[in-house]
Design a protein around this motif. Structure first.
Motif, mmCIF file in Angstrom:
data_model
loop_
_atom_site.group_PDB
_atom_site.id
_atom_site.type_symbol
_atom_site.label_atom_id
_atom_site.label_comp_id
_atom_site.label_asym_id
_atom_site.label_seq_id
_atom_site.Cartn_x
_atom_site.Cartn_y
_atom_site.Cartn_z
ATOM 1 N N HIS A 30 -12.201 25.301 53.578
ATOM 2 C CA HIS A 30 -11.606 26.709 54.164
ATOM 3 C C HIS A 30 -10.271 27.044 53.902
ATOM 4 O O HIS A 30 -9.752 28.044 53.674
ATOM 5 N N ASN A 31 -9.451 26.023 54.157
ATOM 6 C CA ASN A 31 -7.937 26.210 54.044
ATOM 7 C C ASN A 31 -7.716 26.364 52.662
ATOM 8 O O ASN A 31 -6.815 27.279 52.177
ATOM 9 N N ARG A 32 -8.466 25.601 51.560
ATOM 10 C CA ARG A 32 -8.067 25.842 50.412
ATOM 11 C C ARG A 32 -8.512 27.437 49.912
ATOM 12 O O ARG A 32 -7.924 28.033 49.105
ATOM 13 N N PHE A 33 -9.717 27.941 50.245
ATOM 14 C CA PHE A 33 -10.362 29.208 49.935
ATOM 15 C C PHE A 33 -9.202 30.234 50.470
ATOM 16 O O PHE A 33 -8.756 31.127 49.718
ATOM 17 N N ALA A 34 -8.555 29.998 51.609
ATOM 18 C CA ALA A 34 -7.606 30.868 51.882
ATOM 19 C C ALA A 34 -6.311 31.333 50.739
ATOM 20 O O ALA A 34 -6.008 32.058 50.635
ATOM 21 N N GLY A 35 -5.962 29.959 50.283
ATOM 22 C CA GLY A 35 -4.972 30.149 49.154
ATOM 23 C C GLY A 35 -5.516 30.734 47.910
ATOM 24 O O GLY A 35 -4.844 31.311 47.075
ATOM 25 N N GLY A 42 -6.291 38.867 45.406
ATOM 26 C CA GLY A 42 -6.684 39.654 46.559
ATOM 27 C C GLY A 42 -6.042 39.315 47.756
ATOM 28 O O GLY A 42 -4.823 38.567 47.356
ATOM 29 N N THR A 43 -6.134 39.663 48.975
ATOM 30 C CA THR A 43 -5.417 39.514 50.109
ATOM 31 C C THR A 43 -6.222 39.021 51.098
ATOM 32 O O THR A 43 -7.327 39.758 51.431
ATOM 33 N N LEU A 44 -6.005 38.164 51.882
ATOM 34 C CA LEU A 44 -6.775 37.760 53.000
ATOM 35 C C LEU A 44 -6.312 38.379 54.243
ATOM 36 O O LEU A 44 -5.307 38.171 54.623
ATOM 37 N N VAL A 45 -7.049 39.415 54.759
ATOM 38 C CA VAL A 45 -6.667 40.180 55.628
ATOM 39 C C VAL A 45 -7.049 39.381 57.185
ATOM 40 O O VAL A 45 -6.144 39.670 57.869
ATOM 41 N N GLY A 46 -8.031 38.571 57.129
ATOM 42 C CA GLY A 46 -8.260 38.095 58.185
ATOM 43 C C GLY A 46 -9.615 37.326 58.356
ATOM 44 O O GLY A 46 -10.358 37.485 57.296
ATOM 45 N N GLY A 47 -10.012 36.671 59.515
ATOM 46 C CA GLY A 47 -11.074 36.024 59.395
ATOM 47 C C GLY A 47 -11.419 34.912 60.730
ATOM 48 O O GLY A 47 -10.257 34.601 61.153
ATOM 49 N N ASN A 48 -12.468 34.850 60.880
ATOM 50 C CA ASN A 48 -12.752 33.723 62.141
ATOM 51 C C ASN A 48 -13.863 33.113 62.167
ATOM 52 O O ASN A 48 -14.901 33.693 61.328
ATOM 53 N N ALA A 49 -14.100 32.080 62.609
ATOM 54 C CA ALA A 49 -15.319 31.205 62.870
ATOM 55 C C ALA A 49 -16.054 31.741 64.138
ATOM 56 O O ALA A 49 -15.203 32.113 64.970
ATOM 57 N N LEU A 50 -17.349 31.782 64.166
ATOM 58 C CA LEU A 50 -17.969 32.253 65.279
ATOM 59 C C LEU A 50 -18.420 30.912 66.117
ATOM 60 O O LEU A 50 -18.823 29.855 65.493
ATOM 61 N N ARG A 51 -18.620 30.987 67.411
ATOM 62 C CA ARG A 51 -19.126 30.003 68.101
ATOM 63 C C ARG A 51 -20.603 29.848 67.951
ATOM 64 O O ARG A 51 -21.215 30.940 67.537
#
Length: 113
Positions: A30-35, A42-51
């Motif tokens: 996931h850290n690689r994906f962000a880069g 593209g631009t990563l605007v936001g994101g979160n994991a859910l419980r």
């Protein structure tokens, strides 16, 4: 640029049974994906994991119940919000999104003027 939501659907059991090494592998992915989003323009605007779904509360009409709305093998586990040129560009980016125990769904964000 338009906004697209990448919804990550996976089987929760894969994570419940995973050892710490596998969990670290997933986090690294996931850290690689962000880069990679930026590398593809593209631009990563936001994101979160859910419980986990055991923490969900569902509402149907005026009835509130503990747990997820429906039982399925794969559940929504997180999301990324990205800016992309068009749907093809969003799909190119989404193909890189880690979903070790499932897959992803890409949906355009509706714009209200």
């Amino acid at each position: 640029m338009a906004q697209y939501l990448i919804l990550i659907y996976e089987d929760e059991a894969g994570y419940a049974e995973a050892d710490p090494g596998l969990l670290q592998e997933v986090m690294d992915a996931h850290n690689r994906f962000a880069g990679q989003v930026g590398e593809l323009g593209g631009t990563l605007v936001g994101g979160n994991a859910l419980r986990e779904t055991t923490t969900a509360t569902s509402i149907r009409g005026d009835v509130v119940t503990d747990g997820p709305f429906v039982e399925t093998k794969e559940v929504l586990g997180g999301y990324y919000l990205i800016d992309a040129k068009d749907l093809d560009h969003a799909l190119e980016i989404a193909k890189l999104c880690p979903a070790r125990f499932g897959g992803v769904e890409v949906r355009p964000v509706m714009i209200f003027e």
